[in-house]
Design an enzyme around this catalytic site. Sequence first.
Site, short mmCIF file in Angstrom:
data_model
loop_
_atom_site.label_atom_id
_atom_site.label_comp_id
_atom_site.label_asym_id
_atom_site.label_seq_id
_atom_site.Cartn_x
_atom_site.Cartn_y
_atom_site.Cartn_z
CD GLN A 1 -0.76 -0.51 4.05
OE1 GLN A 1 -1.41 0.33 4.46
NE2 GLN A 1 -1.65 -1.53 3.30
CG HIS B 1 -0.52 5.63 3.46
ND1 HIS B 1 -1.79 5.45 3.80
CD2 HIS B 1 0.10 5.51 4.03
CE1 HIS B 1 -1.39 3.87 4.25
NE2 HIS B 1 -0.40 3.99 5.06
CD GLU C 1 1.46 4.48 8.26
OE1 GLU C 1 0.09 4.70 8.43
OE2 GLU C 1 1.99 3.42 7.37
CG HIS D 1 4.18 1.32 4.00
ND1 HIS D 1 2.97 2.30 2.86
CD2 HIS D 1 3.04 0.95 5.05
CE1 HIS D 1 2.21 2.99 3.77
NE2 HIS D 1 2.11 1.62 4.67
NE ARG E 1 -6.91 -3.20 1.29
CZ ARG E 1 -8.30 -3.07 1.80
NH1 ARG E 1 -8.83 -2.59 1.08
NH2 ARG E 1 -8.58 -2.51 2.93
#
Length: 305
Positions: free
Chosen positions: A97, A99, A116, A173, A193
């Site tokens: 995936q 972001h 993150e 990642h 995804r």
Amino acid sequence: MYPMKFIPIYKERIWGGNQFQSLFGRNLPTNKTGESWELSSHDNGQSIIKNGCYAGQTLNALTAREPGKIFGSHYEGPAAFPLLVKLLDANDKLSVQVHPDDEAAQRMESGQGKTEAWYVVQAAPDAEIIYGLEPGLTKENFLQAMNENIAAVLHKVPVQTGDMIYVPAGQVHALCGGVVVYEVQQTSDTTYRIYDYDRVDADGKKRPLAVDKALSVIHFHSQEAISFKRSILKSPYFTMEKVSVQGELNCFTADHFVVLCIISGSGAILSRAGSEPVGPGDTLLIPACLGDFRVRGNVECLKII
């Protein structure tokens, strides 16, 4: 104001397990518990305070009513709490995936991006993660690999307990199984995804992919270097630091909220509001207005600001 704890919000996931029970003594709703949202203002799971005089209230209600006390007098961020703190139990592989960053998220989702970081609480001896792409890979190469052999272009890296991993928006990642992590991120639930190992859910359906969106946000020419052996990690959105306490540690909020995640050990948080016992798996929000506080005991924790 006082150090606040929250009721965990559990999320069943196809890749989840039951490690929160063995590590933290939690009573879990399912043996496929993949996520525990420990501190959240997101609409998909809003934290409820479980201790003290604010017990039963949502974090969002409290920050709306007392923003200066929670965030500090100079805070200029969003009205809702800006970070989302989770525990992840990757009993199996997560989907590959990516972001979006703030610009892409605002343009495509009318929300904020998702940068993150992970702290590895527990890792199996052979644990790995997918962390970026093979050097020099272009968008065209990646598209070709998706049609032929995507595994050939994904960068797999071994991980160990105690690793601290930065996952900026735009970095491909995935956790690959056998890993429990604390995850600290921007308040966002947007994930694109790319590949999900052709798995099906309980209804026999494949989980949806978002390949076109993913391709538009991957930072092909800016892959993060592998540097997991550290005790402090700084991003534009938060700082995460591992702190070990044997005895007592004096702390100060410096007019900014502090989040403490207890990795192991036991003790208490002492402040003018009294004493709050802590143990493994506890996540606490220290309001900015609290000022001086102390961590007492034999404790390993993450300090997040």
